[in-house]
Motif scaffolding. Sequence first.
Motif, mmCIF file in Angstrom:
data_model
loop_
_atom_site.group_PDB
_atom_site.id
_atom_site.type_symbol
_atom_site.label_atom_id
_atom_site.label_comp_id
_atom_site.label_asym_id
_atom_site.label_seq_id
_atom_site.Cartn_x
_atom_site.Cartn_y
_atom_site.Cartn_z
ATOM 1 N N ASN A 172 22.086 -21.095 -49.485
ATOM 2 C CA ASN A 172 21.724 -19.668 -49.598
ATOM 3 C C ASN A 172 20.908 -19.346 -50.847
ATOM 4 O OD1 ASN A 172 23.140 -19.086 -47.184
ATOM 5 N ND2 ASN A 172 25.043 -18.949 -48.341
ATOM 6 N N VAL A 173 20.295 -20.347 -51.451
ATOM 7 C CA VAL A 173 19.432 -20.131 -52.609
ATOM 8 C C VAL A 173 18.019 -20.516 -52.196
ATOM 9 C CG1 VAL A 173 18.912 -20.843 -54.981
ATOM 10 C CG2 VAL A 173 21.286 -20.629 -54.251
ATOM 11 N N LEU B 59 23.211 -31.870 -53.352
ATOM 12 C CA LEU B 59 22.313 -30.826 -53.837
ATOM 13 C C LEU B 59 22.175 -29.704 -52.811
ATOM 14 C CD1 LEU B 59 20.517 -30.053 -56.210
ATOM 15 C CD2 LEU B 59 18.642 -31.276 -55.080
ATOM 16 N N ASP B 60 22.063 -30.060 -51.540
ATOM 17 C CA ASP B 60 21.963 -29.043 -50.488
ATOM 18 C C ASP B 60 23.178 -28.131 -50.490
ATOM 19 O OD1 ASP B 60 19.487 -29.919 -49.652
ATOM 20 O OD2 ASP B 60 20.261 -31.120 -47.976
ATOM 21 N N ALA C 265 14.269 -16.566 -61.473
ATOM 22 C CA ALA C 265 13.057 -16.780 -60.677
ATOM 23 C C ALA C 265 12.616 -15.476 -60.010
ATOM 24 C CB ALA C 265 13.299 -17.865 -59.636
ATOM 25 N N ALA C 266 13.576 -14.683 -59.549
ATOM 26 C CA ALA C 266 13.238 -13.410 -58.904
ATOM 27 C C ALA C 266 12.588 -12.436 -59.879
ATOM 28 C CB ALA C 266 14.500 -12.787 -58.296
ATOM 29 N N SER C 267 12.852 -12.618 -61.173
ATOM 30 C CA SER C 267 12.257 -11.726 -62.174
ATOM 31 C C SER C 267 10.904 -12.239 -62.673
ATOM 32 C CB SER C 267 13.211 -11.522 -63.349
ATOM 33 O OG SER C 267 13.333 -12.719 -64.084
ATOM 34 N N ALA D 158 27.127 -21.658 -59.738
ATOM 35 C CA ALA D 158 26.998 -20.384 -60.449
ATOM 36 C C ALA D 158 25.729 -20.381 -61.302
ATOM 37 C CB ALA D 158 28.230 -20.132 -61.321
ATOM 38 N N PHE D 159 25.439 -21.494 -61.930
ATOM 39 C CA PHE D 159 24.229 -21.621 -62.744
ATOM 40 C C PHE D 159 22.978 -21.501 -61.877
ATOM 41 C CE2 PHE D 159 21.170 -24.704 -64.833
ATOM 42 C CZ PHE D 159 20.769 -23.837 -65.830
ATOM 43 N N VAL D 160 22.971 -22.157 -60.739
ATOM 44 C CA VAL D 160 21.811 -22.107 -59.843
ATOM 45 C C VAL D 160 21.591 -20.686 -59.332
ATOM 46 C CG1 VAL D 160 20.981 -22.880 -57.577
ATOM 47 C CG2 VAL D 160 21.851 -24.540 -59.219
#
Length: 188
Positions: free
Chosen positions: A171-172, A165-166, A148-150, A139-141
């Motif tokens: 989907n990020v 980690l993967d 990052a998108a902003s 949820a944090f990621v």
Amino acid sequence: MLDLADEADEYFDELAERWQDVRDRLADLRDGTLSRTDQQIVSRMNSSFQAQVRDYGLRSVPPSDLSIDESALIPVNDGVELTFDLSMGISASDMIRTKWAYYLSLFEAAISSQRNRHAKLLMLDEPRQQETDRRSLAAFVRRLEGAAASGCQVIYATSEDRRDLDEVLRNVQVAMLPAQGSHLLAPA
């Protein structure tokens, strides 16, 4: 000469308005009240903070009991400052969740303002300290992806196992820069 006098008159009118604005803002600072704009920014920060601690699965205290203090801009629990230590009865993993929420809510509130003063840089070293639940981390990621998108540069350093980690990053969109060896820095 009349045109020059008119230009000077307009110029001094503008200066007088700007000076009055500065005086009004100084007066607000003296009595400790926030401007309407500042109140809106703090309100956005508080809303973002509370939503995030709820989304990250905070368990030690009800997320609705936490808020951002209007004067100090720090997290509080029923008016008592969260000092990010274990003396408040908050688990270590919940403190990590609270820190995530604080850093991101500060960023989100800053960029929501026309007077944005954020550097648009978030650097995180081992965000999953204290073995925080993977669903919380995911949820944090996802929230970091929104930052990052902003336009925010997000640097996330971790020693997590690549497979784990993967899974969290599924989907990020990320750019991974793997390091060789067990440490980024080593003694010379």
